[in-house]
Write a protein that holds these residues in place. Structure first.
Motif, PDB file in Angstrom:
ATOM      1  N   HIS A   3    -119.301 -26.865 -46.610  1.00 37.45           N
ATOM      2  CA  HIS A   3    -119.461 -26.134 -47.861  1.00 37.45           C
ATOM      3  C   HIS A   3    -120.899 -26.260 -48.331  1.00 37.45           C
ATOM      4  O   HIS A   3    -121.422 -27.363 -48.436  1.00 37.45           O
ATOM      5  CB  HIS A   3    -118.544 -26.701 -48.943  1.00 37.45           C
ATOM      6  N   ASN A  21    -120.609 -19.725 -52.255  1.00 33.35           N
ATOM      7  CA  ASN A  21    -121.205 -19.105 -51.071  1.00 33.35           C
ATOM      8  C   ASN A  21    -121.013 -17.592 -51.198  1.00 33.35           C
ATOM      9  O   ASN A  21    -119.992 -17.037 -50.785  1.00 33.35           O
ATOM     10  CB  ASN A  21    -120.529 -19.632 -49.799  1.00 33.35           C
ATOM     11  N   GLU A  23    -122.597 -15.235 -49.768  1.00 34.03           N
ATOM     12  CA  GLU A  23    -122.648 -14.534 -48.466  1.00 34.03           C
ATOM     13  C   GLU A  23    -121.254 -14.466 -47.844  1.00 34.03           C
ATOM     14  O   GLU A  23    -120.867 -13.445 -47.267  1.00 34.03           O
ATOM     15  CB  GLU A  23    -123.619 -15.239 -47.502  1.00 34.03           C
ATOM     16  N   ALA A  24    -120.498 -15.582 -47.961  1.00 36.13           N
ATOM     17  CA  ALA A  24    -119.131 -15.590 -47.406  1.00 36.13           C
ATOM     18  C   ALA A  24    -118.252 -14.592 -48.150  1.00 36.13           C
ATOM     19  O   ALA A  24    -117.421 -13.906 -47.556  1.00 36.13           O
ATOM     20  CB  ALA A  24    -118.531 -16.995 -47.515  1.00 36.13           C
ATOM     21  N   GLU A  25    -118.452 -14.495 -49.474  1.00 39.12           N
ATOM     22  CA  GLU A  25    -117.682 -13.533 -50.275  1.00 39.12           C
ATOM     23  C   GLU A  25    -117.974 -12.105 -49.827  1.00 39.12           C
ATOM     24  O   GLU A  25    -117.060 -11.287 -49.643  1.00 39.12           O
ATOM     25  CB  GLU A  25    -118.021 -13.692 -51.770  1.00 39.12           C
ATOM     26  N   LEU A  28    -116.436 -11.403 -46.401  1.00 41.35           N
ATOM     27  CA  LEU A  28    -114.982 -11.219 -46.452  1.00 41.35           C
ATOM     28  C   LEU A  28    -114.635  -9.826 -46.976  1.00 41.35           C
ATOM     29  O   LEU A  28    -113.771  -9.139 -46.417  1.00 41.35           O
ATOM     30  CB  LEU A  28    -114.342 -12.280 -47.351  1.00 41.35           C
ATOM     31  N   ALA A 106    -117.970  -9.995 -39.067  1.00 42.86           N
ATOM     32  CA  ALA A 106    -117.277 -10.764 -40.104  1.00 42.86           C
ATOM     33  C   ALA A 106    -115.764 -10.720 -39.948  1.00 42.86           C
ATOM     34  O   ALA A 106    -115.061 -11.611 -40.424  1.00 42.86           O
ATOM     35  CB  ALA A 106    -117.655 -10.224 -41.479  1.00 42.86           C
ATOM     36  N   ASP A 112    -111.460 -17.646 -42.096  1.00 36.69           N
ATOM     37  CA  ASP A 112    -112.282 -18.830 -42.405  1.00 36.69           C
ATOM     38  C   ASP A 112    -113.064 -18.632 -43.699  1.00 36.69           C
ATOM     39  O   ASP A 112    -113.188 -19.543 -44.517  1.00 36.69           O
ATOM     40  CB  ASP A 112    -113.272 -19.115 -41.259  1.00 36.69           C
ATOM     41  N   PHE A 113    -113.603 -17.400 -43.864  1.00 37.36           N
ATOM     42  CA  PHE A 113    -114.343 -17.110 -45.100  1.00 37.36           C
ATOM     43  C   PHE A 113    -113.423 -17.242 -46.314  1.00 37.36           C
ATOM     44  O   PHE A 113    -113.797 -17.804 -47.328  1.00 37.36           O
ATOM     45  CB  PHE A 113    -114.931 -15.691 -45.059  1.00 37.36           C
ATOM     46  N   GLN A 116    -112.828 -20.799 -47.123  1.00 38.04           N
ATOM     47  CA  GLN A 116    -113.995 -21.443 -47.730  1.00 38.04           C
ATOM     48  C   GLN A 116    -114.174 -21.021 -49.192  1.00 38.04           C
ATOM     49  O   GLN A 116    -114.471 -21.854 -50.058  1.00 38.04           O
ATOM     50  CB  GLN A 116    -115.252 -21.095 -46.933  1.00 38.04           C
ATOM     51  N   ILE A 117    -113.952 -19.732 -49.477  1.00 40.68           N
ATOM     52  CA  ILE A 117    -114.077 -19.235 -50.866  1.00 40.68           C
ATOM     53  C   ILE A 117    -113.071 -19.960 -51.754  1.00 40.68           C
ATOM     54  O   ILE A 117    -113.384 -20.384 -52.865  1.00 40.68           O
ATOM     55  CB  ILE A 117    -113.847 -17.703 -50.913  1.00 40.68           C
TER      56      ILE A 117
END
Length: 503
Positions: A3, A21, A23-25, A28, A106, A112-113, A116-117
């Motif tokens: 994280h 994060n 970028e992860a958002e 996704l 992506a 996984d994203f 993590q979110i």
């Protein structure tokens, strides 16, 4: 995947960046617009408030709304919904939606994203709870109440653990429907009729469908009717079924049983245990207490005790609990022991949070019944709360209880999803025994006593569970057998309902 926590050394907490994060958002959301099927898995756990960037949360919400309507969610279909969005204008207008889908790679890591979110949202919620705890603990301007602060902090932490830190668990209709189908599947697998936890009594299960998650069930009756006995029987049956299902290889979430938290504000833990032992060994609890048992009885007792050793039934006999303290303890038992059913014996012995609660008892009872309903919803477990009835019952010819007899508050009836009354006519008939005739008494005395004996034979060992309110189905009456010696309720098989004998 680690994280990306930003830690700025030697700086004030207010200037620290919260875990996120973006970028992860973005990745996704892009993946969801490219392949709408990914939303099926993601939406079960992830909600819009879990996104750090509010605009991303709104885009996610609109994607789910379109999918719920069976429409395609893509930059083209989403564009009209964000034409007037101020935050969208700051990032270049609706063209930003197309940018999000720029990286097709992506799609592979979408789950996984999402994970993590969600995890980062939990961490932010924890930071929020921690800051609030510190602020409250440092603020001595109000009346100091450390215990209250601990209870509210524990409740906040529990919300983070259960709901990912959201203020409320808003479910799309799709998610709610899936839950309803799972409930129907459970009812089907249990042989039909049982969509919740078992009470261990087939007749009550058939009438109510069992004990349902988030339900507050009120079990009421006058003293001597056997409220505690019935609650203890149900608690034991539910815990035993859970143990049996686990041994049979059934997954805990598909079991018709559950671990039970029994809050006994009237009887001590050893008194309750004595009752359960009596029920399972067939020895009366009075004989157990007085030690009037044979070697054979003692062997039965030892066998029953050994069988109950691993029973997931946890008894809390702390007297004078407040509703806030009870909820704190129940949350702890859910977290530590995974309990799935709460029993409270009995509601009128709980205390409200108010300082002068005795001044307005009706208001206090309303607070307690509301608190129990909130607990049922918060933990998503059934709560069975016992309640006293007013003396109005005794003044009537027919002693069967009615909803208006619920003592001290109409809010009990209002907050309850089900209201059950336990009624034993035998108790009242027994108390009306006329003078026992002796030699030389006139015929009337003999006749009265004979009539009373016939009445006793008719009602001996019978009990009724009157379902006076039920959100899930019809109200009505269920007949049961009651063995007063070992305080055990069981199913009553009516002669009228036995299958016909064919020659």
């Amino acid at each position: 995947m680690a994280h990306p926590l930003t830690v700025i050394e030697n700086s004030e907490p207010a200037t620290q960046t919260l875990p996120h994060n973006v970028e992860a958002e973005a990745a996704l959301l892009g993946a969801l617009m490219i392949d709408n099927r990914l939303a099926e898995d993601v939406q079960l756990k992830l909600r819009s408030e879990h996104f750090f960037e509010p605009l991303h949360g709104r885009i996610y919400d609109q994607i789910l709304r379109l999918l719920d309507k069976n429409m395609i969610a893509s930059p083209v279909t989403l564009r009209p919904l964000f034409e007037a969005d101020e935050d969208m204008k700051e990032v270049g207008g609706p063209a930003y939606l197309a940018q999000l889908t720029g990286s097709g790679a992506a799609i592979i890591g979408a789950r996984d994203f999402a994970g993590q979110i969600y995890d980062l949202a939990l961490l932010r919620a924890l930071v929020g709870v921690g800051r609030e705890m510190v602020e409250q603990a440092l603020d001595t301007s109000d009346e100091v109440d450390p215990k209250g602060q601990i209870e509210s902090a524990e409740a906040a932490l529990y919300r983070v653990a259960e709901e990912g830190g959201g203020e409320g668990s808003v479910k799309s209709f799709g998610v709610a429907t899936r839950m309803a189908v799972q409930m129907a599947e459970k009812a089907l697998n249990s042989g039909g009729g049982l969509s919740g936890l078992t009470t261990g009594l087939e007749t009550i299960n058939a009438k109510t469908g069992g004990l349902h998650n988030s339900d507050l069930v009120i079990l009421a009756g006058r003293p001597g009717m056997g409220k505690t006995a019935l609650a203890t029987n149900i608690a034991f049956n539910t815990a035993r079924r859970f143990l049996q299902d686990i041994e049979d290889g059934i997954a805990p979430e598909k079991s018709a049983g559950a671990g039970v938290a029994f809050f006994s504000l009237e009887m001590s833990a050893d008194q309750l245990a004595t009752r359960i032992l009596a029920e399972n060994s067939g020895i009366s609890s009075e004989a157990l207490r007085m030690g009037k048992i044979s070697q054979h009885d003692f062997r039965n007792l030892a066998r029953a005790a050994a069988e109950l050793e691993t029973l997931p039934l946890y008894i809390d006999d702390t007297p004078g609990l407040t509703i806030a303290a009870l909820r704190t303890r129940a949350r702890r038992l859910k977290r530590q022991k995974g309990i799935g059913f709460v029993v409270v014996d009995y509601l009128q012995l709980l205390q409200g949070a108010g300082k002068n609660s005795n001044d307005n008892r009706v208001q206090e009872i309303s607070e307690i019944s509301r608190g129990l309903k909130t607990l049922a919803k918060e933990l998503s477990v059934p709560v069975l709360a016992l309640s006293q009835l007013s003396r109005a019952v005794e003044q009537r010819e027919d002693k069967r209880p009615q909803l208006s007899d619920l003592r001290e508050s109409g809010s009990i009836e209002q907050d309850a999803d089900m209201v059950w009354f336990v009624y034993r006519e035998e108790y009242y008939v027994q108390s009306r025994e006329p003078k026992r005739p002796i030699e030389g008494d006139d015929a009337k005395v003999w006749e009265d006593h004979e009539k009373w004996k016939l009445d006793m034979e008719r009602v001996y060992g019978l009990a009724e569970c009157i379902v006076a309110k039920q959100r899930h189905g019809a109200t009505g009456k269920v007949r049961m057998k009651f063995d007063a010696k070992i305080t055990k309720f069981s199913d009553h098989i009516d002669a009228d309902h036995l299958p016909e004998m064919r020659g």
